[in-house]
Design a protein around this motif. Structure first.
Motif, PDB file in Angstrom:
ATOM      1  N   LEU A 354       9.713  -6.992  -4.514  1.00 21.40           N
ATOM      2  CA  LEU A 354       9.974  -6.644  -5.915  1.00 21.40           C
ATOM      3  C   LEU A 354       8.662  -6.492  -6.688  1.00 21.40           C
ATOM      4  CD1 LEU A 354      12.353  -6.111  -7.774  1.00 21.40           C
ATOM      5  CD2 LEU A 354      12.402  -8.533  -8.348  1.00 21.40           C
ATOM      6  N   LEU A 355       7.661  -7.298  -6.320  1.00 21.08           N
ATOM      7  CA  LEU A 355       6.354  -7.195  -6.971  1.00 21.08           C
ATOM      8  C   LEU A 355       5.710  -5.830  -6.728  1.00 21.08           C
ATOM      9  CD1 LEU A 355       4.958 -10.670  -5.857  1.00 21.08           C
ATOM     10  CD2 LEU A 355       5.924 -10.117  -8.087  1.00 21.08           C
ATOM     11  N   GLU A 356       6.059  -5.224  -5.577  1.00 19.68           N
ATOM     12  CA  GLU A 356       5.399  -3.986  -5.169  1.00 19.68           C
ATOM     13  C   GLU A 356       5.958  -2.746  -5.865  1.00 19.68           C
ATOM     14  OE1 GLU A 356       6.488  -4.306  -1.155  1.00 19.68           O
ATOM     15  OE2 GLU A 356       5.629  -6.320  -0.997  1.00 19.68           O
ATOM     16  N   GLY A 361       0.112  -6.831 -11.248  1.00 18.94           N
ATOM     17  CA  GLY A 361       0.001  -7.749 -12.375  1.00 18.94           C
ATOM     18  C   GLY A 361       1.192  -7.767 -13.301  1.00 18.94           C
ATOM     19  N   THR A 362       2.177  -6.867 -13.077  1.00 17.12           N
ATOM     20  CA  THR A 362       3.323  -6.802 -13.991  1.00 17.12           C
ATOM     21  C   THR A 362       4.052  -8.137 -14.074  1.00 17.12           C
ATOM     22  OG1 THR A 362       3.608  -4.440 -13.533  1.00 17.12           O
ATOM     23  CG2 THR A 362       5.476  -5.599 -14.498  1.00 17.12           C
ATOM     24  N   LEU A 363       4.235  -8.792 -12.932  1.00 21.77           N
ATOM     25  CA  LEU A 363       4.987 -10.045 -12.897  1.00 21.77           C
ATOM     26  C   LEU A 363       4.082 -11.262 -12.755  1.00 21.77           C
ATOM     27  CD1 LEU A 363       7.921  -9.005 -10.512  1.00 21.77           C
ATOM     28  CD2 LEU A 363       7.761  -8.744 -12.973  1.00 21.77           C
ATOM     29  N   MET A 793       2.274  -4.960   0.165  1.00 22.09           N
ATOM     30  CA  MET A 793       3.337  -5.914   0.459  1.00 22.09           C
ATOM     31  C   MET A 793       2.691  -7.255   0.754  1.00 22.09           C
ATOM     32  SD  MET A 793       5.895  -3.821   3.009  1.00 22.09           S
ATOM     33  CE  MET A 793       6.198  -2.052   2.829  1.00 22.09           C
ATOM     34  N   ASP A 794       3.361  -8.331   0.359  1.00 22.45           N
ATOM     35  CA  ASP A 794       2.823  -9.628   0.714  1.00 22.45           C
ATOM     36  C   ASP A 794       3.091  -9.886   2.193  1.00 22.45           C
ATOM     37  OD1 ASP A 794       5.492 -10.333   0.933  1.00 22.45           O
ATOM     38  OD2 ASP A 794       5.493 -11.670  -0.806  1.00 22.45           O
ATOM     39  N   ASN A 795       2.465 -10.944   2.730  1.00 25.56           N
ATOM     40  CA  ASN A 795       2.543 -11.182   4.168  1.00 25.56           C
ATOM     41  C   ASN A 795       3.979 -11.415   4.633  1.00 25.56           C
ATOM     42  OD1 ASN A 795      -0.203 -10.935   4.196  1.00 25.56           O
ATOM     43  ND2 ASN A 795      -0.625 -13.117   4.310  1.00 25.56           N
ATOM     44  N   ALA A 796       4.744 -12.173   3.846  1.00 26.70           N
ATOM     45  CA  ALA A 796       6.118 -12.459   4.249  1.00 26.70           C
ATOM     46  C   ALA A 796       6.941 -11.177   4.332  1.00 26.70           C
ATOM     47  CB  ALA A 796       6.754 -13.446   3.272  1.00 26.70           C
TER      48      ALA A 796
END
Length: 934
Positions: A354-356, A361-363, A793-796
């Motif tokens: 969702l961050l992507e 920096g939005t969230l 994307m984060d690692n997870a």
């Protein structure tokens, strides 16, 4: 008036599935075309906004500008299925929604409308409910604010096509439960868990139909010794247990831990190294507590405050809900917050992808990552996710934490969670590194500026950081003698600590040094640049502290005096708060007032006095004579200039314990009553012929040697037949200095395996270069490539995608080497670019010299073997797995290759032979599930 019956309103849109430089496009007329990036752009210009999965990643793969409009199925999934997991690909969504998995990009493009229909049907189940009306109000807000392309479809599915916008629906805290304060738990009893008890509990958890795994029962039996009563103060029952991959150690230690917790009425803390591993353990606990509500009451997940959604931050962000850039992020976070299990926004049930979907920096401001929490003064305090987790942990039976939190809590006297008496440290081979981070200190510009912000609050700019004054003034009405030391402390902070923009003022000329901290940082930078070896301007620079240059000594003395001037009034402030707590009758003081006093006092201690004491001690060493060469230090001090992407961004003085297991043993282990330290790689595989030496080294790495009672040792071998199911090669004709050769080798090996390949790198720069070179060829072959530090994307999320996309390939660094669980075909080839030697740093130099028993190379060899052994452990996770391990570093010494499991004999072969053997072992793998490789 009754709401209209729900109906499905699917937008008419082409479906788009992207590969590297090309895409499959299903037009609204049903025509499927495979187009290059330019042709895709031209085709989309003539059609409605496309239906796709992960708009930013799709644009990147096609090298196109970000999509201004798109029907992103991830947005719809986050709205319709909040707090539910799904890898962010068409295949991943199909798996999450129990739909047929697409075999190729054409099938995926055809599937996208069906995915949209499934999500809208999921929403339609909420029609007519209170939850459905709340969701409809949010969708109407998005319709009217940003014309969200999914809004009409969502409202139709919810039976509310004419719903009026309702920003009030975003105020999710109104629907969250409040926590209630309870009395402190009673002291634990002292009932032991016998080996037979542990075996019985394990059998109950597994059920009668489970595969018999004697090694798992043996491990549970050995682990039970950590739950015997302690016989002497400071001498915990310590078990070191090595469990080979495939043993099932997680359920193996959950069995005695859960039984002890039930019998003794106290929690056992299960600690692991990463957030991803916390999630894996939590998943295993479903075997013990299959009912979600029971699991919620008996299991708590604990992380630092910075991991949770801060309701006050979210509340204050709602002022931006009318902005185009923030409306959708706020809406989707509100949907998640109403469904989340515990508010964990970093690795819990919050979808990392969702961050992507939004600009960087939005969230970022939704969690309290800067220590701005105002605790009981917060209007959402009674509904705070962090406070809920703290209270659940106090009364839970099993608490799943991480090494960093456990060590920080212990160092601060138990912190908010009390002081547990029983611990399991999974991934125990990381205790040394975790303790190294937890018990270190840095007097740097970033750290000093953070202390200034905590003390003085926001000094211009947008921030609600209110500083110490706001925390103390509400108490000063009853305790007026708090004001004088408060004013003195704030005045001293203004004089001593750096201000925003400090790095720009400590350059070579440094015409104006406004305070002692910036003067010290200027001197640090100058000494580093004068003494550090020259490099390419990419990596951080460091140099020895001693001999201390005259300018640094003078600047350090000035800063030490300034910090003492700050520490003195803060100590007075802390002591006056403590005196008020002690003089009041605890039976008459209101709970709220006590909490405010304890919070203020604890904050001053943790956030200010502790770092100030450490910094003062570090600065005191500047006046000490230079140590004699070869002298064994207790602490290692050095100066460092930090860089990111070739840009200097921080400077400072660093201090680490030479042996960080000393404070771990003193602060964490000795006060406990029992500890189980377990891992698949506790001992050095090269010591197979000398097990006593192997265990002594394991005891040194885990701090057992610093405890008065000897550890109980246990080793359970892996049940896997590695010699039969794996191959290992060292490639002899690839020059690892040449990016082209490394890229070509990885590309051809990945193609030979048909995907399911993990490439591991010892440097981010090489990873990025190889990713750029090999992606087109892999994508042409239908093998999507993902890369850490390349994909947003984060690692997870990357691991979730890699697990779901069986023929994908993944490039990563250390984080992809440890604790990643990808069973089956999704990981069938592992390629290392080089031997993962430890970095050549001052800290590494001192440890090689003093912790290696007089053989410095042994220290580096052992580190490299541990890393290779951990990586190999990712390759085979089930009895029917098969895989190939390849090391491209022809200079790899044979002594390092002893890391591989017994029976696996690495062969030194040319690349062509490694490719042939890889293809031979893996060809047809997975066509008959359950068949053992032959």
């Amino acid at each position: 008036m009754a709401s209209p019956a729900p109906r499905l309103l699917l937008p008419e849109a082409p479906s788009l599935v992207a590969a590297f430089g090309r895409a499959t496009l299903l037009s609204t007329e049903g025509e499927v075309r495979v187009l290059g990036a330019t042709a895709v752009a031209n085709a989309l210009a003539e059609q409605p906004a496309p239906l796709l999965v992960h708009a930013p990643a799709t644009a990147r793969r096609l090298d196109l500008p970000p999509f201004e409009e798109a029907l992103d199925l991830l947005e719809l999934f986050a709205f319709a299925c909040p707090a539910e997991p799904a890898p962010p690909t068409p295949r991943g969504l199909a798996l999450a929604l129990d739909l047929p998995v697409p075999a190729d990009d054409e099938a995926a493009a055809i599937l996208l409308p069906e995915l949209a229909g499934a999500l809208l049907r999921r929403l339609s189940r909420l029609a007519g409910t209170e939850a459905g009306r709340g969701a409809a109000a949010i969708a109407a807000h998005l319709r009217d604010t940003i014309a969200w392309p999914w809004a009409d479809s969502v409202l139709a599915a919810l039976g509310q096509p004419g719903m009026k916008a309702g920003r009030e629906a975003l105020k999710v805290w109104r629907r969250l439960p409040e926590w209630e304060e309870t009395g402190p738990p009673p002291p634990p009893a002292s009932h032991a868990v016998s080996p037979a008890d542990a075996r019985r509990r394990l059998a109950e958890m597994l059920g009668g139909s489970a595969e018999q795994r004697p090694q798992q029962a043996d491990f549970a039996s050995a682990a039970a010794a950590a739950f015997a009563p302690r016989e002497a103060e400071g001498a915990p029952q310590l078990v070191l247990a090595e469990a080979g991959t495939g043993t099932g150690k997680t359920l193996g230690y959950i069995a005695p831990a859960s039984l002890w917790a039930e019998r003794n009425g106290a929690p056992v803390w299960l600690s692991t190294f990463t957030r991803n591993l916390q999630r894996q353990i939590d998943g295993e606990l479903a075997r013990l507590f299959p009912d979600p509500e029971e699991r919620r009451s008996r299991v708590a997940i604990r992380k630092g405050r910075e991991n949770y959604l801060c309701l006050l931050n979210f509340d204050e962000s709602l002022g931006q809900a009318g902005m185009r850039s923030m409306a959708l992020p706020l809406a989707l976070v509100a949907r998640w917050a109403s469904a989340t299990r515990d508010g964990d926004i970093q690795g819990g049930d919050f979808p990392g992808w969702l961050l992507e979907l939004f600009p960087p920096g939005t969230l970022a401001g939704f969690a309290d990552r800067r220590g701005e929490c105002i605790r009981s003064a917060c209007p959402h305090y009674k509904k705070c996710f962090v406070e809920h987790s703290i209270r659940r942990a106090r009364h839970a039976r099993l608490v799943v934490a991480n090494h960093a939190l456990v060590m920080v809590q212990a160092a601060t006297g138990g912190g908010e969670d009390g002081r547990p008496t029983r611990f399991v440290f999974d991934e125990g081979h990381h205790i040394f590194d975790a303790a190294d981070n937890a018990f270190s200190a840095a007097l740097s510009g970033v750290e000093a500026l953070e202390l200034r912000r905590w003390l003085l609050g926001a000094e211009g700019g947008r921030s609600r950081a209110k500083g110490l004054r706001a925390r103390i003034e509400e108490l000063a009405g009853d305790i007026p003698d708090l004001l004088p030391p408060l004013e003195a402390a704030l005045h001293a902070a203004r004089l001593a600590l750096p201000t925003s923009g400090w790095f720009g003022r400590i350059g070579d000329e440094a015409p104006l040094i406004p305070n002692p901290a910036e003067g010290f940082l200027h001197a640090v930078r100058a000494q580093v640049l004068a003494r550090a070896p020259q490099d390419e301007g990419v990596y951080s620079l460091e140099c020895d502290l001693h001999p201390v240059g005259p300018a640094l000594a003078e600047a350090g003395d000035a800063l030490r005096l300034a910090l003492e001037g700050l520490e003195t009034p803060l100590t007075t402030l802390r002591d006056r708060l403590r005196a008020r707590l002690e003089e009041e009758d605890s039976g008459t003081m209101e709970v709220g007032e006590r909490i405010r006093l304890e919070t203020a006092m604890g904050g001053i201690e943790r956030r200010a006095l502790n770092p100030l004491a450490a910094w003062r001690g570090m600065l005191g060493t500047l006046a000490a004579p230079s140590p004699e060469p070869g002298t064994r230090p207790v602490m290692v001090d050095w100066l460092q200039l930090d860089r990111r992407d070739g840009r200097d961004w921080d400077a400072g003085l660093h201090r680490h314990w030479l042996d960080p297991t000393i404070p771990f043993a003193q602060v964490v282990a000795a006060p406990a009553h029992g500890l189980l330290v377990t891992s698949a790689t506790l001992t050095d595989a090269a010591r197979r012929n000398d097990p006593e030496a192997a265990w002594r080294e394991a005891e040194a790495r885990t701090g057992a040697v610093h405890l008065p009672s000897p550890a109980i040792r246990a080793a359970v071998p892996s049940p896997f037949d590695y010699a039969r199911s794996t191959r290992a090669f060292v490639v002899t004709d690839v020059d690892t200095r040449m990016a082209g050769q490394v890229s070509g080798a990885m590309r051809d090996l990945f193609l030979a395996a048909g995907g399911g390949a993990l490439g591991l790198f010892t440097a981010i720069r090489r990873l990025r270069e190889v990713a750029r070179r090999i992606a087109p060829k892999l994508e042409e072959a239908g093998l999507p490539l993902y890369a850490q530090h390349v994909d947003a994307m984060d690692n997870a999320t990357l691991v979730d995608v890699f697990r779901a996309e069986e023929d994908s390939c993944l490039l990563g660094t250390d984080a992809m080497r440890d604790g990643v669980d990808v069973p089956g075909r999704s990981l069938r080839l592992l390629v290392f670019d080089r031997v993962p030697w430890p970095r050549r740093t001052i800290l590494n130099r001192e440890r090689r010299l003093h912790l290696s028993g007089g053989h410095p190379q042994n220290h580096d060899d052992a580190e490299a073997r541990h890393r290779l052994r951990q990586a190999f452990g990712r390759l085979v996770r089930r009895a029917d797995d098969r895989g190939v391990f390849v090391l491209l570093d022809r200079a790899a010494p044979t002594r390092v290759l002893a890391a591989l499991p017994e029976g696996v004999v690495p062969r030194r072969v040319p690349l062509a032979e490694a490719i042939r053997e890889t293809r031979a072992l893996l060809e047809g793998y997975g066509t008959e599930p359950g068949e053992n490789p032959g």
